[in-house]
Design a protein around this motif. Structure first.
Motif, PDB file in Angstrom:
ATOM      1  N   LEU A 110       0.881  -1.165   0.000  1.00 27.43           N
ATOM      2  CA  LEU A 110       0.000   0.000   0.000  1.00 27.43           C
ATOM      3  C   LEU A 110       0.914   1.209   0.000  1.00 27.43           C
ATOM      4  CD1 LEU A 110      -2.723   1.421   0.143  1.00 27.43           C
ATOM      5  CD2 LEU A 110      -2.677   1.102   2.636  1.00 27.43           C
ATOM      6  N   VAL A 111       0.935   1.936  -1.114  1.00 30.80           N
ATOM      7  CA  VAL A 111       1.856   3.060  -1.293  1.00 30.80           C
ATOM      8  C   VAL A 111       1.094   4.366  -1.074  1.00 30.80           C
ATOM      9  CG1 VAL A 111       3.459   4.201  -2.865  1.00 30.80           C
ATOM     10  CG2 VAL A 111       3.218   1.704  -2.921  1.00 30.80           C
ATOM     11  N   VAL A 112       1.582   5.156  -0.125  1.00 28.04           N
ATOM     12  CA  VAL A 112       0.933   6.406   0.261  1.00 28.04           C
ATOM     13  C   VAL A 112       1.950   7.539   0.164  1.00 28.04           C
ATOM     14  CG1 VAL A 112      -0.217   7.625   2.160  1.00 28.04           C
ATOM     15  CG2 VAL A 112      -0.640   5.177   1.807  1.00 28.04           C
ATOM     16  N   SER A 113       1.600   8.594  -0.567  1.00 29.38           N
ATOM     17  CA  SER A 113       2.506   9.741  -0.672  1.00 29.38           C
ATOM     18  C   SER A 113       2.523  10.492   0.660  1.00 29.38           C
ATOM     19  CB  SER A 113       2.050  10.672  -1.797  1.00 29.38           C
ATOM     20  OG  SER A 113       0.769  11.197  -1.521  1.00 29.38           O
ATOM     21  N   GLN A 114       3.722  10.927   1.065  1.00 30.38           N
ATOM     22  CA  GLN A 114       3.839  11.652   2.328  1.00 30.38           C
ATOM     23  C   GLN A 114       5.013  12.621   2.255  1.00 30.38           C
ATOM     24  OE1 GLN A 114       3.654   9.336   5.925  1.00 30.38           O
ATOM     25  NE2 GLN A 114       3.844  11.148   7.193  1.00 30.38           N
ATOM     26  N   PHE A 115       4.721  13.842   1.802  1.00 30.68           N
ATOM     27  CA  PHE A 115       5.779  14.839   1.651  1.00 30.68           C
ATOM     28  C   PHE A 115       6.411  15.203   2.984  1.00 30.68           C
ATOM     29  CE2 PHE A 115       2.414  17.748   2.818  1.00 30.68           C
ATOM     30  CZ  PHE A 115       3.060  18.797   3.452  1.00 30.68           C
ATOM     31  N   THR A 116       5.760  14.934   4.101  1.00 31.15           N
ATOM     32  CA  THR A 116       6.329  15.298   5.393  1.00 31.15           C
ATOM     33  C   THR A 116       7.556  14.465   5.758  1.00 31.15           C
ATOM     34  OG1 THR A 116       4.768  13.882   6.582  1.00 31.15           O
ATOM     35  CG2 THR A 116       4.136  16.202   6.281  1.00 31.15           C
ATOM     36  N   LEU A 117       7.855  13.412   4.973  1.00 33.68           N
ATOM     37  CA  LEU A 117       9.109  12.686   5.186  1.00 33.68           C
ATOM     38  C   LEU A 117      10.313  13.565   4.842  1.00 33.68           C
ATOM     39  CD1 LEU A 117       8.272   9.120   3.806  1.00 33.68           C
ATOM     40  CD2 LEU A 117       8.412   9.852   6.191  1.00 33.68           C
ATOM     41  N   ALA A 118      10.069  14.674   4.162  1.00 31.91           N
ATOM     42  CA  ALA A 118      11.133  15.622   3.824  1.00 31.91           C
ATOM     43  C   ALA A 118      11.349  16.661   4.921  1.00 31.91           C
ATOM     44  CB  ALA A 118      10.795  16.332   2.504  1.00 31.91           C
ATOM     45  N   ALA A 119      10.687  16.500   6.054  1.00 29.33           N
ATOM     46  CA  ALA A 119      10.742  17.506   7.115  1.00 29.33           C
ATOM     47  C   ALA A 119      12.169  17.809   7.557  1.00 29.33           C
ATOM     48  CB  ALA A 119       9.931  17.042   8.323  1.00 29.33           C
ATOM     49  N   ASP A 120      12.442  19.100   7.675  1.00 25.39           N
ATOM     50  CA  ASP A 120      13.702  19.582   8.247  1.00 25.39           C
ATOM     51  C   ASP A 120      13.332  20.325   9.521  1.00 25.39           C
ATOM     52  OD1 ASP A 120      16.063  20.777   8.996  1.00 25.39           O
ATOM     53  OD2 ASP A 120      16.322  21.916   7.138  1.00 25.39           O
ATOM     54  N   ALA A 121      13.648  19.726  10.650  1.00 24.44           N
ATOM     55  CA  ALA A 121      13.327  20.332  11.942  1.00 24.44           C
ATOM     56  C   ALA A 121      14.591  20.787  12.656  1.00 24.44           C
ATOM     57  CB  ALA A 121      12.546  19.347  12.798  1.00 24.44           C
ATOM     58  N   SER A 122      15.633  21.086  11.872  1.00 19.55           N
ATOM     59  CA  SER A 122      16.921  21.440  12.477  1.00 19.55           C
ATOM     60  C   SER A 122      16.930  22.839  13.089  1.00 19.55           C
ATOM     61  CB  SER A 122      18.039  21.316  11.440  1.00 19.55           C
ATOM     62  OG  SER A 122      17.830  22.209  10.369  1.00 19.55           O
ATOM     63  N   GLY A 162      14.430  25.855  14.855  1.00 25.13           N
ATOM     64  CA  GLY A 162      13.125  26.235  15.384  1.00 25.13           C
ATOM     65  C   GLY A 162      12.232  25.032  15.644  1.00 25.13           C
ATOM     66  N   ASN A 163      10.944  25.316  15.781  1.00 23.28           N
ATOM     67  CA  ASN A 163       9.984  24.278  16.127  1.00 23.28           C
ATOM     68  C   ASN A 163       8.981  23.981  15.021  1.00 23.28           C
ATOM     69  OD1 ASN A 163      11.002  23.826  18.743  1.00 23.28           O
ATOM     70  ND2 ASN A 163      10.039  25.724  19.412  1.00 23.28           N
ATOM     71  N   ARG A 164       9.111  24.684  13.906  1.00 24.72           N
ATOM     72  CA  ARG A 164       8.215  24.435  12.786  1.00 24.72           C
ATOM     73  C   ARG A 164       9.030  23.818  11.657  1.00 24.72           C
ATOM     74  NH1 ARG A 164       5.139  28.665   8.944  1.00 24.72           N
ATOM     75  NH2 ARG A 164       3.780  27.149   7.946  1.00 24.72           N
ATOM     76  N   PRO A 165       8.754  22.557  11.302  1.00 25.43           N
ATOM     77  CA  PRO A 165       9.553  21.922  10.246  1.00 25.43           C
ATOM     78  C   PRO A 165       9.338  22.587   8.894  1.00 25.43           C
ATOM     79  CG  PRO A 165       7.874  20.398  11.106  1.00 25.43           C
ATOM     80  CD  PRO A 165       7.731  21.678  11.845  1.00 25.43           C
ATOM     81  N   GLY A 166      10.386  22.542   8.100  1.00 25.04           N
ATOM     82  CA  GLY A 166      10.312  23.019   6.722  1.00 25.04           C
ATOM     83  C   GLY A 166      10.287  21.826   5.771  1.00 25.04           C
ATOM     84  N   PHE A 167       9.679  22.015   4.626  1.00 26.76           N
ATOM     85  CA  PHE A 167       9.519  20.926   3.667  1.00 26.76           C
ATOM     86  C   PHE A 167      10.049  21.287   2.283  1.00 26.76           C
ATOM     87  CE2 PHE A 167       6.122  20.757   6.829  1.00 26.76           C
ATOM     88  CZ  PHE A 167       6.403  19.538   7.404  1.00 26.76           C
ATOM     89  N   SER A 168      10.925  22.284   2.214  1.00 26.59           N
ATOM     90  CA  SER A 168      11.401  22.762   0.919  1.00 26.59           C
ATOM     91  C   SER A 168      12.268  21.746   0.187  1.00 26.59           C
ATOM     92  CB  SER A 168      12.163  24.082   1.073  1.00 26.59           C
ATOM     93  OG  SER A 168      13.282  23.902   1.921  1.00 26.59           O
ATOM     94  N   SER A 169      12.753  20.718   0.854  1.00 26.78           N
ATOM     95  CA  SER A 169      13.567  19.710   0.172  1.00 26.78           C
ATOM     96  C   SER A 169      12.708  18.661  -0.536  1.00 26.78           C
ATOM     97  CB  SER A 169      14.539  19.039   1.135  1.00 26.78           C
ATOM     98  OG  SER A 169      13.841  18.387   2.169  1.00 26.78           O
ATOM     99  N   ALA A 170      11.395  18.695  -0.335  1.00 26.81           N
ATOM    100  CA  ALA A 170      10.497  17.785  -1.066  1.00 26.81           C
ATOM    101  C   ALA A 170      10.410  18.248  -2.518  1.00 26.81           C
ATOM    102  CB  ALA A 170       9.113  17.777  -0.434  1.00 26.81           C
ATOM    103  N   ALA A 171      10.223  17.302  -3.415  1.00 27.87           N
ATOM    104  CA  ALA A 171      10.045  17.644  -4.832  1.00 27.87           C
ATOM    105  C   ALA A 171       8.769  18.471  -4.992  1.00 27.87           C
ATOM    106  CB  ALA A 171       9.956  16.373  -5.666  1.00 27.87           C
ATOM    107  N   PRO A 172       8.730  19.355  -5.996  1.00 29.48           N
ATOM    108  CA  PRO A 172       7.489  20.085  -6.270  1.00 29.48           C
ATOM    109  C   PRO A 172       6.353  19.091  -6.554  1.00 29.48           C
ATOM    110  CG  PRO A 172       9.306  20.943  -7.597  1.00 29.48           C
ATOM    111  CD  PRO A 172       9.801  19.693  -6.919  1.00 29.48           C
ATOM    112  N   PRO A 173       5.102  19.481  -6.268  1.00 34.61           N
ATOM    113  CA  PRO A 173       3.984  18.541  -6.378  1.00 34.61           C
ATOM    114  C   PRO A 173       3.897  17.768  -7.704  1.00 34.61           C
ATOM    115  CG  PRO A 173       3.256  20.529  -5.291  1.00 34.61           C
ATOM    116  CD  PRO A 173       4.661  20.775  -5.748  1.00 34.61           C
ATOM    117  N   ALA A 174       4.031  18.426  -8.835  1.00 35.14           N
ATOM    118  CA  ALA A 174       3.905  17.717 -10.118  1.00 35.14           C
ATOM    119  C   ALA A 174       5.000  16.664 -10.276  1.00 35.14           C
ATOM    120  CB  ALA A 174       3.937  18.704 -11.283  1.00 35.14           C
ATOM    121  N   GLU A 175       6.223  17.012  -9.884  1.00 33.70           N
ATOM    122  CA  GLU A 175       7.333  16.065  -9.981  1.00 33.70           C
ATOM    123  C   GLU A 175       7.178  14.959  -8.939  1.00 33.70           C
ATOM    124  OE1 GLU A 175      10.976  14.633 -11.665  1.00 33.70           O
ATOM    125  OE2 GLU A 175       9.242  15.758 -12.345  1.00 33.70           O
ATOM    126  N   GLY A 176       6.731  15.322  -7.744  1.00 32.96           N
ATOM    127  CA  GLY A 176       6.490  14.329  -6.706  1.00 32.96           C
ATOM    128  C   GLY A 176       5.456  13.307  -7.145  1.00 32.96           C
TER     129      GLY A 176
END
Length: 154
Positions: free
Chosen positions: A74-86, A88-102
């Motif tokens: 069962l394959v589920v997309s989850q862009f939050t695996l790209a979380a960068d929490a290094s 502050g306290n709010r993770p960033g997700f800019s390292s995830a591929a853009p939606p169309a490419e993802g």
């Protein structure tokens, strides 16, 4: 690409209360395409997962692959695996591929699993999904193509 694998007795994913994918024995695979990933990473990750020996054999050792046990994915997309929490306290997700490419790489990954002989059910890319599972073990494994060796040539 990144993936979080959970060995399951069964799993399902639903959108707006309607099941869009479900499996019995196999793997729940949460997957994220990262900036710069190509179809080569999708193929490499699918091949690794299809052969990863994390199911028990007759001697109760993790020695069988998803292919060996006839399991499904069962394959589920989850862009939050790209979380960068290094910072502050709010993770960033800019390292995830853009939606169309993802989405393109998510579809390619699923197709590579099918080509390897794995039955695949999918979530809905980009949707707010509810995932249900009965974890088996539990066995949970993190994979990242940045740290995988290239596949051996036959």
């Amino acid at each position: 690409m990144r993936a979080l694998l959970q060995r399951v007795r069964c799993a399902s994913v639903s959108v707006d209360g309607a099941i869009c994918g479900e499996i019995d024995r196999g793997l729940l695979i949460l997957v994220c395409a990262m900036q710069g990933d190509t179809e080569a990473e999708a193929a490499q990750l699918a091949a690794k997962i299809a052969r990863l020996r994390i199911f028990k054999d007759a001697e109760d050792k993790m020695n069988l692959s998803l292919l060996d046990v006839g399991g499904a994915a069962l394959v589920v997309s989850q862009f939050t695996l790209a979380a960068d929490a290094s910072r502050g306290n709010r993770p960033g997700f800019s390292s995830a591929a853009p939606p169309a490419e993802g989405m393109r790489l998510y579809d390619a990954f699923s197709q590579h699993l099918r080509t390897a002989g794995i039955p695949v059910a999918n979530g809905q890319f980009g949707a707010d999904m509810a995932v249900s599972l009965v974890n088996d073990g539990p066995v949970t494994i993190w994979l990242d193509t940045d740290t995988l060796r290239p596949p051996r040539r036959a």
